[in-house]
Design an enzyme around this catalytic site. Structure first.
Site, short mmCIF file in Angstrom:
data_model
loop_
_atom_site.label_atom_id
_atom_site.label_comp_id
_atom_site.label_asym_id
_atom_site.label_seq_id
_atom_site.Cartn_x
_atom_site.Cartn_y
_atom_site.Cartn_z
N TYR A 146 -37.26 -43.62 -0.69
CA TYR A 146 -38.54 -42.97 -0.38
C TYR A 146 -39.72 -43.88 -0.69
O TYR A 146 -40.79 -43.73 -0.11
CB TYR A 146 -38.68 -41.68 -1.21
CG TYR A 146 -38.11 -40.45 -0.57
CD1 TYR A 146 -36.78 -40.42 -0.14
CD2 TYR A 146 -38.88 -39.31 -0.39
CE1 TYR A 146 -36.25 -39.28 0.43
CE2 TYR A 146 -38.34 -38.16 0.19
CZ TYR A 146 -37.03 -38.16 0.58
OH TYR A 146 -36.51 -37.03 1.15
N LYS A 197 -22.84 -43.62 -3.43
CA LYS A 197 -22.07 -44.15 -2.30
C LYS A 197 -21.65 -45.57 -2.70
O LYS A 197 -21.96 -46.56 -2.03
CB LYS A 197 -22.94 -44.12 -1.03
CG LYS A 197 -22.23 -44.48 0.25
CD LYS A 197 -21.24 -43.43 0.73
CE LYS A 197 -20.51 -43.91 1.98
NZ LYS A 197 -19.35 -43.04 2.33
N ASP A 230 -20.59 -38.24 0.61
CA ASP A 230 -19.98 -37.51 1.74
C ASP A 230 -19.00 -36.47 1.22
O ASP A 230 -18.97 -35.32 1.67
CB ASP A 230 -19.34 -38.48 2.75
CG ASP A 230 -18.48 -39.56 2.11
OD1 ASP A 230 -18.48 -39.70 0.86
OD2 ASP A 230 -17.78 -40.29 2.87
N ASP A 254 -32.14 -34.92 -1.80
CA ASP A 254 -32.87 -34.18 -0.77
C ASP A 254 -31.89 -33.48 0.16
O ASP A 254 -32.00 -32.28 0.43
CB ASP A 254 -33.77 -35.15 0.02
CG ASP A 254 -34.51 -34.45 1.14
OD1 ASP A 254 -35.05 -33.35 0.89
OD2 ASP A 254 -34.52 -34.98 2.27
N ASP A 258 -30.55 -29.07 0.24
CA ASP A 258 -30.63 -28.13 1.37
C ASP A 258 -29.26 -27.54 1.68
O ASP A 258 -29.12 -26.35 1.97
CB ASP A 258 -31.17 -28.83 2.64
CG ASP A 258 -32.68 -28.68 2.79
OD1 ASP A 258 -33.38 -28.67 1.75
OD2 ASP A 258 -33.15 -28.57 3.94
#
Ligand code: IPM
Ligand code: MG
Length: 377
Positions: A146, A197, A230, A254, A258
């Site tokens: 970001y 990751k 993932d 982020d 959700d």
């Protein structure tokens, strides 16, 4: 010391879209805790977004900057929406939520995910999957892709355009958010899942190494495991009850939050706290906001769900004001209103009566009155 210096200073910034509507209900709730529970706080309301931009040329006018600068806690509504077009991108950027997170160094973003059995019908996940779900995502909020440089869009020699961003983390940026997660875990089920990751990204290799080192040095009593992002996304849907505290980078947090929101019934239900560093007086700046955003399609209609904002106020009572009993009381009042059938449109079963934003505020306030009377508070 005068009495005001003992007061916790709270800035109420409703912002845009449904933000002002839901924040107005949180203001009523705060008024209740001041009047009925003697919570010492000074509220200061301030404007943000299109309206002050049209009046002052700034989305974040000076008065709001002052209110937020002096506040211990900011109760934030929402930002963004179609009206964004009326404000040039540069003016938006100058006062954006991202720049505020950065300005106050709000690096630890807590997003609790609690499945409410009363809302079983309004989530797409099965009741047996949601049984016992209660975890917190700790999202790193002021670094990573970001904010990383270099970033931009450039035109190449062959006329193509190329967009680029930089994912980056330093030792300290990783360690301080991991520390927040371990400390939180110690107050809960003592389990941390770190998500990265590391099979592909160097930033994630470093992330994992630092989390493991910190764990060994300071938090060996906490159970720690690691998931690739993932796989984590899949596990949140497959068996969300396995998690207690999940810690991850800015962008992974982020996306996963959700996804995890569906385990709580509705995005409208999700609160959050963004915490800065602890200063020499043991205080830390904090911003409390619902996760749902500005929802421009329903803004101004008085039908938005205020519970994400109201539950963020419960987090403020607990984390900024250290009023654990009051935080519990507010969370139980929300539960009680829901159990009694109070529903805004986003969580209503087909055919159920839909409450307005203010009526949902009423339902929580009457639950508070009733519970306070029953419990002799
Ligand atoms: C969030 C939001 C923000 C983010 C947007 C509005 C910039 O999606 O708080 O999750 O990506 O951080
Ligand atoms: Mg988001």
């Amino acid at each position: 010391m005068n009495s005001r210096s003992n007061m916790v200073k709270v800035a109420l910034v409703g912002g845009e879209g449904i933000g002002p509507e839901v924040t107005a209900q949180s203001q009523r709730i705060l008024g209740w805790f001041i009047a009925k529970r003697g919570v010492a706080m000074a509220l200061r309301k301030a404007e943000y977004g299109l309206i002050p931009y049209l009046a002052t040329g700034r989305v974040l006018p000076q008065d709001t900057v002052e209110a937020m600068d002096e506040a211990d806690a900011i109760v934030w509504g929402a930002t963004g929406g179609p009206e964004t077009k009326e404000v040039p991108a540069s003016a938006r950027k100058a006062g954006s939520l991202l720049s505020l997170r950065r300005k106050y160094d709000l690096y630890a973003n807590l997003r609790p995910i609690v499945a409410n059995p009363a809302l079983g019908d309004s989530t797409p996940l099965k009741a047996e999957v949601l049984q016992g779900v209660d975890f917190v995502i700790v999202r790193e909020l002021t670094s990573g892709i970001y904010f990383g440089e270099p970033r931009g869009i450039e035109t190449l020699a062959d006329g193509q355009r190329r967009g680029f961003n930089t994912e980056q983390y330093t030792t300290e940026q990783i360690r301080r958010v991991a520390r927040a997660a371990f400390e939180l875990a110690r107050t809960r089920k003592n389990k941390v899942c770190s998500v990265d990751k590391a099979n592909v990204l160097e930033t994630s290799v470093l992330w994992r190494e630092e989390v493991i080192a910190l764990h060994r040095e300071e938090f060996a009593d906490v159970e720690l495991n690691h998931l690739y992002v993932d796989n984590a996304a899949m596990q949140i849907v497959r068996e969300p009850r396995q998690f207690d505290v999940m810690v991850t980078s800015n962008i992974f947090g982020d996306i996963l939050s959700d996804c995890a929101a569906m385990a709580s019934g509705s995005l409208g239900m999700l609160p959050s706290a963004s915490l800065g560093p602890v200063d020499q007086f043991a205080r830390r700046k904090a911003l409390y906001e619902p996760v749902h955003g500005s929802a421009p399609d329903i803004a101004g209609k008085g039908i938005a769900n205020p519970l994400g904002s109201i539950l963020s106020v419960a987090m403020m009572l607990r984390l900024t004001m250290n009023r654990r009993k009051d935080a519990d009381l507010l969370e139980r009042a929300v539960d009680s209103a829901l159990t009694a059938g109070a529903r805004t449109a986003d969580i209503a079963e087909p055919g159920a009566r839909k409450l307005s934003t203010a009526e949902m505020g009423d339902a929580v306030l009457s639950a508070l009155d009733r519970m306070a009377a029953e419990e002799g508070l």
